[in-house]
Structure formats: C-alpha cells, structure tokens
Design a protein around this motif. Sequence first.
Motif, PDB file in Angstrom:
ATOM      1  N   TYR A 273       0.814  -1.208   0.000  1.00  0.00           N
ATOM      2  CA  TYR A 273       0.000   0.000   0.000  1.00  0.00           C
ATOM      3  C   TYR A 273       0.849   1.260   0.000  1.00  0.00           C
ATOM      4  O   TYR A 273       0.482   2.272  -0.597  1.00  0.00           O
TER       5      TYR A 273
ATOM      6  N   LEU B 239       1.678   1.801  -3.433  1.00  0.00           N
ATOM      7  CA  LEU B 239       0.523   2.308  -4.162  1.00  0.00           C
ATOM      8  C   LEU B 239       0.431   3.814  -4.006  1.00  0.00           C
ATOM      9  O   LEU B 239       0.228   4.550  -4.981  1.00  0.00           O
TER      10      LEU B 239
ATOM     11  N   ASN C 213       3.241   5.385  -5.925  1.00  0.00           N
ATOM     12  CA  ASN C 213       3.063   5.197  -7.347  1.00  0.00           C
ATOM     13  C   ASN C 213       1.975   6.105  -7.895  1.00  0.00           C
ATOM     14  O   ASN C 213       2.114   6.700  -8.952  1.00  0.00           O
ATOM     15  N   MET C 214       0.840   6.184  -7.197  1.00  0.00           N
ATOM     16  CA  MET C 214      -0.291   6.913  -7.758  1.00  0.00           C
ATOM     17  C   MET C 214      -0.423   8.322  -7.203  1.00  0.00           C
ATOM     18  O   MET C 214      -0.424   9.278  -7.966  1.00  0.00           O
TER      19      MET C 214
ATOM     20  N   GLN D 125      -9.153   6.201  -8.142  1.00  0.00           N
ATOM     21  CA  GLN D 125      -8.974   4.758  -7.955  1.00  0.00           C
ATOM     22  C   GLN D 125      -8.143   4.473  -6.718  1.00  0.00           C
ATOM     23  O   GLN D 125      -8.439   3.572  -5.924  1.00  0.00           O
ATOM     24  N   CYS D 126      -7.080   5.259  -6.567  1.00  0.00           N
ATOM     25  CA  CYS D 126      -6.197   5.068  -5.420  1.00  0.00           C
ATOM     26  C   CYS D 126      -6.938   5.342  -4.125  1.00  0.00           C
ATOM     27  O   CYS D 126      -6.850   4.563  -3.176  1.00  0.00           O
TER      28      CYS D 126
ATOM     29  N   ALA E 173      -9.250   2.541  -3.313  1.00  0.00           N
ATOM     30  CA  ALA E 173      -8.552   1.385  -2.757  1.00  0.00           C
ATOM     31  C   ALA E 173      -8.213   1.628  -1.285  1.00  0.00           C
ATOM     32  O   ALA E 173      -8.414   0.748  -0.436  1.00  0.00           O
TER      33      ALA E 173
ATOM     34  N   ALA F  37      -8.736  -3.684  -3.834  1.00  0.00           N
ATOM     35  CA  ALA F  37      -7.775  -2.688  -3.372  1.00  0.00           C
ATOM     36  C   ALA F  37      -6.392  -3.319  -3.219  1.00  0.00           C
ATOM     37  O   ALA F  37      -5.381  -2.736  -3.602  1.00  0.00           O
TER      38      ALA F  37
ATOM     39  N   ALA G  37      -2.693  -2.373  -4.940  1.00  0.00           N
ATOM     40  CA  ALA G  37      -1.493  -2.126  -4.148  1.00  0.00           C
ATOM     41  C   ALA G  37      -0.353  -3.051  -4.569  1.00  0.00           C
ATOM     42  O   ALA G  37       0.781  -2.608  -4.767  1.00  0.00           O
TER      43      ALA G  37
ATOM     44  N   SER H  50       1.185  -2.137  -7.874  1.00  0.00           N
ATOM     45  CA  SER H  50       2.107  -1.011  -7.734  1.00  0.00           C
ATOM     46  C   SER H  50       3.438  -1.496  -7.209  1.00  0.00           C
ATOM     47  O   SER H  50       4.498  -1.061  -7.657  1.00  0.00           O
TER      48      SER H  50
ATOM     49  N   GLU I  67       6.980  -1.038  -9.127  1.00  0.00           N
ATOM     50  CA  GLU I  67       8.048  -0.215  -8.568  1.00  0.00           C
ATOM     51  C   GLU I  67       9.296  -1.020  -8.259  1.00  0.00           C
ATOM     52  O   GLU I  67      10.408  -0.526  -8.433  1.00  0.00           O
TER      53      GLU I  67
END
Lengths: 267, 311
Positions: A114, A117, A120-121, A188-189, A192, B85, B89, B92, B96
């Motif tokens: 997470y 995430l 990244n976003m 979207q992020c 989530a 979700a 995650a 990503s 990365e």
Amino acid sequence: MSLVAEAFVSQIAAAEPWPENATLYQQLKGEQILLSDNAASLAVQAFLQMCNLPIKVVCRANAEYMSPSGKVPFIHVGNQVVSELGPIVQFVKAKGHSLSDGLDEVQKAEMKAYMELVNNMLLTAELYLQWCDETTVGEITHARYGSPYPWPLNHILAYQKQWEVKRKMKAIGWGNKTLDQVLEDVDQCCQALSQRLGTQPYFFNKQPTELDALVFGHLYTILTTQLTNDELSEKVKNYSNLLAFCRRIEQHYFEDRGKGSSSIRSS
Amino acid sequence: MLFFFLIPLWGPLCLLLPPLQTYARFTGAPLKVHKVTNPWQSPSGTLPALRTGHGEVISVPHKIITHLRKEKYNADYDLSARQGADTLAFMSLLEEKLLPVLIHTFWVDTKNYVEVTRKWYAEAMPFPLNFFLPGRMQRQFMERLQLLCGEHGPENEEELEKELYQEARECLTLLSQRLGSQKFFFGDAPASLDAYVFGYLALLLQAKLPSGKLQAHLRGLHNLCAYCTHILSLYFPWDGAEGPPPRQTPVGPETEEEPYRRRNQVLSVLAGLAAMVGYALLSGIVSIQRTTPARAPGTRSLSMAEEDEEE
C-alpha cells in the motif's frame, strides 16, 4: 546507501539514543514549498509524532540541495543526516522505535504494497499536477519554486526542474496522460485506500503504522492546499472515512501537541 | 468474437506480453497473438494494440484489460472490494520494485544481454533490423532505468545495482509471504494480480540466464516456484519448460511474416542493384551511347510531306 554503509550507519544509530535537538529540514513553508514536498514532509512529521520522538521543523530555502539524496524532507539527528520516509523509518527502527513490529508477515507485505501504491499513484499525480499541468505550472509552481532566488536564476531553476520531472513522467508512461486520466487514477487510489481502511481507526486496526503516516501526509496536504481548482481535493472528499481518518490523526498527533496549523474544512 | 493482439517484439512494452497473455488465458478470452516486428504493421501505429471483433483498436495496456473485462472476460469478478484494493497495491509494488530489476537483468546486465536477450532478438528480427535494433532497445532501457532509479551518477552504478536487487529480493519475499500456501493470491481462482505476478516470475524462472542472482533467490522461495509450475501446467500445458514464453511463436504469425520477409529481401536486393547501376552510370564506368535511329529521317520527311499536303 550501499549495504555496507547501511549496516555501518545502523550500528552507529543503535549506539545513541534519540537526541532532544533532532531537526527536520524542508523548504520555506509559506512561499516556496510545493504540494508533493509538503506531503512528504508532513508524512515524516506524522511518523515521528506517532513514535513519540521530538523533532523541530526548520525551513530553509536550499533544503533540496542540502539533502543527501536531493529529496526533502531530511532529518539531522546527532551527526547523521537521513532523507526520505523509507530510510528514516529504517533509521528510527535501528534506534529501537518501530510502529510495525506488531504486524505479522502478511500484514507487513500488505503495508509495503500500500505504501508503494501511494507513492506510485498519489505522489506521481501530485508531481504531474504541479509540473505538467500548464495552468498550475504557470500560476503556482514556477512562482513558488523560484521565489527565493533572484532573476534570472528563478526561471532557470524552475524550467530545469520541470524538464526533469517531465522526462521522468515520460519514462513511467504518464507523459501522455490527460489531467482527467490522472484524476481518475487518484480516485482509484483513494477508493482502494478507503476500502482497505473500512471502518477501522487506522489501517492495521488499533495502532498507526508508517502507512498511516504516509497516507495522512498526502491526503491532508491535498485537502488543505489551495490549487487553481478544487478537483483534486474533491476526489478525496468523496470518501468520508478518509476524511475522518485525517481528522483523527490531526487531532491526536498534531493539535494535542499544540501544533495546530490550518485544519481540514469539513464540507 | 476473436481478438487480435499485436505485441511488439521490441520496445519497452515487450515485457508486457507475458502478463497480458496470461490474463487472456485465465479468462478464456479468444485472443490471437500476432508478433510484429515493426510498428507500422500495427493498425494504430503503436504497440501493443488490441483489435477487437468490432474493428476497434485499443492501444493503452490497462485499457486493454478494461476492454476484456467489459466483454465479460473478467478475472476479478469474484473479488471483494478489499481484495480489489489489495490487487492495486500489489501491482504497484510489482511495478516499482520488480519491473526495474527485470529490465536490468535482461537488458543492462552485460552477460545476460549478450548471451540471451540480444541473441534471441537478433534471431527473431528480420534483416537488416537485427543489427541495430537490439542495441537501440538496450540504450532505451538503460535510459529508462536511469530515470526511474534516480539521480545516482555513473560511479554509483554498482551501488544502485545492489540496492535494486535488494529491493527486488524483498519484493519477492513479500509476495511469497502474501501467497502463503494458497493456490492463487485470492483463493481458488486466478485473478488479474496472478496474471501479472505469473507473467513476471515466469520470465525470470524460465530464461536460462548466465548471471541470475535474482533467479537464485526466486528458486529459494518454494511456494512461488510451485505457484508458477501450477499455473504453467494448468494454462500453458504445451509450453512446458521450453524456454521463456515469448519464445513460443505460433505457426500462424510466422507464415504471415514470410511474405513481409520475402518482400523486404526482394526490395533490399533491388535497392542494391539500383545503387550499383546508378553509381556505374554516374561515374562513367558504363555509358549509354545514343545512335540516331534510321527511322528518324523517314518520319521527318513524312511530316514534311504532310505539311506540303496542307499547303
């Protein structure tokens, strides 16, 4: 840091306790700092507050250049300088403080995922908005980024940074995205994150972790920063549990310690 | 309805082939994969491109998956909101931490590049592209890696490499911990996350790399290896362990490549001939002498006769 250097630093870090005069450096709060840097700085501050470690925030115009990795914020503890949330978390862990010790292996994996995430976003979307959206660049970013420097240095530095960021965006495939697509990704992020948080107080139930600090840093900054339009903060406001989450952390870790800054406007 | 899927044989997006193809296998989408060697063969001009049964062309990778979902080929149908979700995650995390190292392993690491990647691409590409295209791709990948992994100078390359590999090893360990002893990441049926994870891991496991530091680490994580073998046996039964999945070229696209290859060869021979003849003419080695043909006075007198007649 190389592995050897890292091990060495951890050794030294473990030897000394956390000093009283630890400082965190960031850019000038009122005129210079940008959205993404503010978010990163706030995340580190939140993390240190959650660990109960005292820190003083110092604003310097050349913070970016002082940092060992070129990114803000960085902390100056004893005679060591560590930048960015990841290495700071490890450094603090070496000193014996950790927020994620109580998690099991699967939860640790999820926490790392997470955090990626968000980086990244959310972080990329913030960078995109700041440096690739022409309106924001023209009205806010250029002026703020170059504000401590005289002409023509202010323009040169701003253009240089913009070129760097645009190159990076192209490398990760965000170069051709439109603003609407970026906002959709942010949505979207947030969706989530909201689904993962559910009705719990923190992401891993009762205790906050570095993930909570990171999410708080980004969401709070998005909600309280004035941009050319409100679209970004509107995306976050759609999720009430995220708003409550930010409010909860602000109250518990910032207002209670007497550091009230601009609070979240509830709408 | 049949989808045609054009995947680039070159360019940074070629690493997307395994995940997208795996996703199609999971969902049972009738996908035909055409490997093209230059982007002008693609309907949209960029690759990868999906041409649907309706004739629509989609180029953006994640939109391709969205389209497949809309056509009811959805591998994530049974997932809860929270699992959805988690998917985002973990994807990503893969992007990365794992993808940069995959790029490094196949394209930047000199031994691997020379012995495996370049050889494979040179064999698969037509003449004369195979001479310069792999080198160009390598430069593109190196640049991309530099940009992605920041601001370290060239003297720190070794440190950068160590850091990258350490993070990738951590990522693999995290994946292994998350998978545990389950068959797939979210229970008993594969989802899009499984497609991505399998896509990248299979590349790593199957390729016979001379310097495979990450491979060794991956082989130590037994549940991930078992996971890959399980998916391979279920969804790619005839591929087995014959080398990296992209190496499998189905018969269809190969015969389609034939006329292009023939045409390219004929064209290049013609171009060579024309160049030689042109040079010969221009430098005077060969010269064409024009002799006035016998008929010319005849025609002239005819035209004069006509003029006489008119007068």
